[in-house]
Every structure is written in C-alpha cells, then in structure tokens.
Write a protein that holds these residues in place. Sequence first.
Motif, mmCIF file in Angstrom:
data_model
loop_
_atom_site.group_PDB
_atom_site.id
_atom_site.type_symbol
_atom_site.label_atom_id
_atom_site.label_comp_id
_atom_site.label_asym_id
_atom_site.label_seq_id
_atom_site.Cartn_x
_atom_site.Cartn_y
_atom_site.Cartn_z
ATOM 1 N N TYR A 3 0.821 -1.192 0.000
ATOM 2 C CA TYR A 3 0.000 0.000 0.000
ATOM 3 C C TYR A 3 0.861 1.249 0.000
ATOM 4 C CZ TYR A 3 -3.817 -3.102 1.307
ATOM 5 O OH TYR A 3 -4.744 -4.084 1.331
ATOM 6 N N ASP A 4 0.385 2.271 -0.686
ATOM 7 C CA ASP A 4 1.012 3.584 -0.652
ATOM 8 C C ASP A 4 0.283 4.377 0.427
ATOM 9 O OD1 ASP A 4 2.331 5.910 -1.125
ATOM 10 O OD2 ASP A 4 1.482 6.260 -3.112
ATOM 11 N N TYR A 5 0.822 4.339 1.648
ATOM 12 C CA TYR A 5 0.128 4.936 2.787
ATOM 13 C C TYR A 5 -0.003 6.451 2.662
ATOM 14 C CZ TYR A 5 0.284 0.416 4.998
ATOM 15 O OH TYR A 5 0.104 -0.899 5.279
ATOM 16 N N TYR A 6 0.957 7.105 2.007
ATOM 17 C CA TYR A 6 0.861 8.551 1.797
ATOM 18 C C TYR A 6 -0.349 8.877 0.919
ATOM 19 C CZ TYR A 6 1.935 13.221 0.146
ATOM 20 O OH TYR A 6 1.856 14.548 -0.165
ATOM 21 N N GLY A 58 -7.869 10.167 2.001
ATOM 22 C CA GLY A 58 -8.792 10.185 3.126
ATOM 23 C C GLY A 58 -9.021 11.586 3.661
ATOM 24 N N LEU A 59 -7.960 12.386 3.702
ATOM 25 C CA LEU A 59 -8.108 13.765 4.173
ATOM 26 C C LEU A 59 -8.925 14.597 3.189
ATOM 27 C CD1 LEU A 59 -4.570 14.495 5.635
ATOM 28 C CD2 LEU A 59 -6.716 14.299 6.883
ATOM 29 N N ILE A 74 -3.049 6.990 0.428
ATOM 30 C CA ILE A 74 -4.273 6.638 1.154
ATOM 31 C C ILE A 74 -4.615 7.722 2.178
ATOM 32 C CG2 ILE A 74 -5.275 4.998 2.797
ATOM 33 C CD1 ILE A 74 -3.700 2.812 1.336
ATOM 34 N N ARG A 75 -3.614 8.233 2.885
ATOM 35 C CA ARG A 75 -3.849 9.282 3.873
ATOM 36 C C ARG A 75 -4.310 10.576 3.199
ATOM 37 N NH1 ARG A 75 1.230 11.171 6.628
ATOM 38 N NH2 ARG A 75 1.602 8.957 6.501
ATOM 39 N N LYS A 76 -3.667 10.926 2.103
ATOM 40 C CA LYS A 76 -4.031 12.143 1.374
ATOM 41 C C LYS A 76 -5.452 12.036 0.825
ATOM 42 C CE LYS A 76 -2.337 15.060 -2.361
ATOM 43 N NZ LYS A 76 -1.307 15.197 -3.394
#
Length: 59
Positions: A15-18, A24-25, A20-22
């Motif tokens: 997963y590319d957590y950056y 989601g925000l 996914i976080r971006k």
Amino acid sequence: MGGDTPDPVDADFNYDYYLIRKGGLIFAGVLFLVGIAILFSKKLNCGANRKAKPASTEK
C-alpha cells in the motif's frame, strides 16, 4: 533460511500509505464542506420558499 525473502502471499499488498492518507483527508474535507453547506442552506432561504403574506384585514 527464509528470513530475507518476502512471502509470495503478501506480495500483492504493497500500500502507498501517503496516497491513502491524502485521499482520506480530501474525502473528509469534502464531507465537512457538504455538511456545512447543508447547515447553512436551511438557514438561508434565497427565494426558494417565499410565500406571499396574506393581506391584512385590519384598518
């Protein structure tokens, strides 16, 4: 003896957590703005529900 090689079962889950976080925000921000717009749309009637006032019968 197997500690250095990745398990082939987990090879598909990188997963590319950056990202996914971006995402989601951004999604949370859009939902927040939609909620604020809904709250203000009930308070501001820009001609949508205007009804003519009944004529006064008092003299």
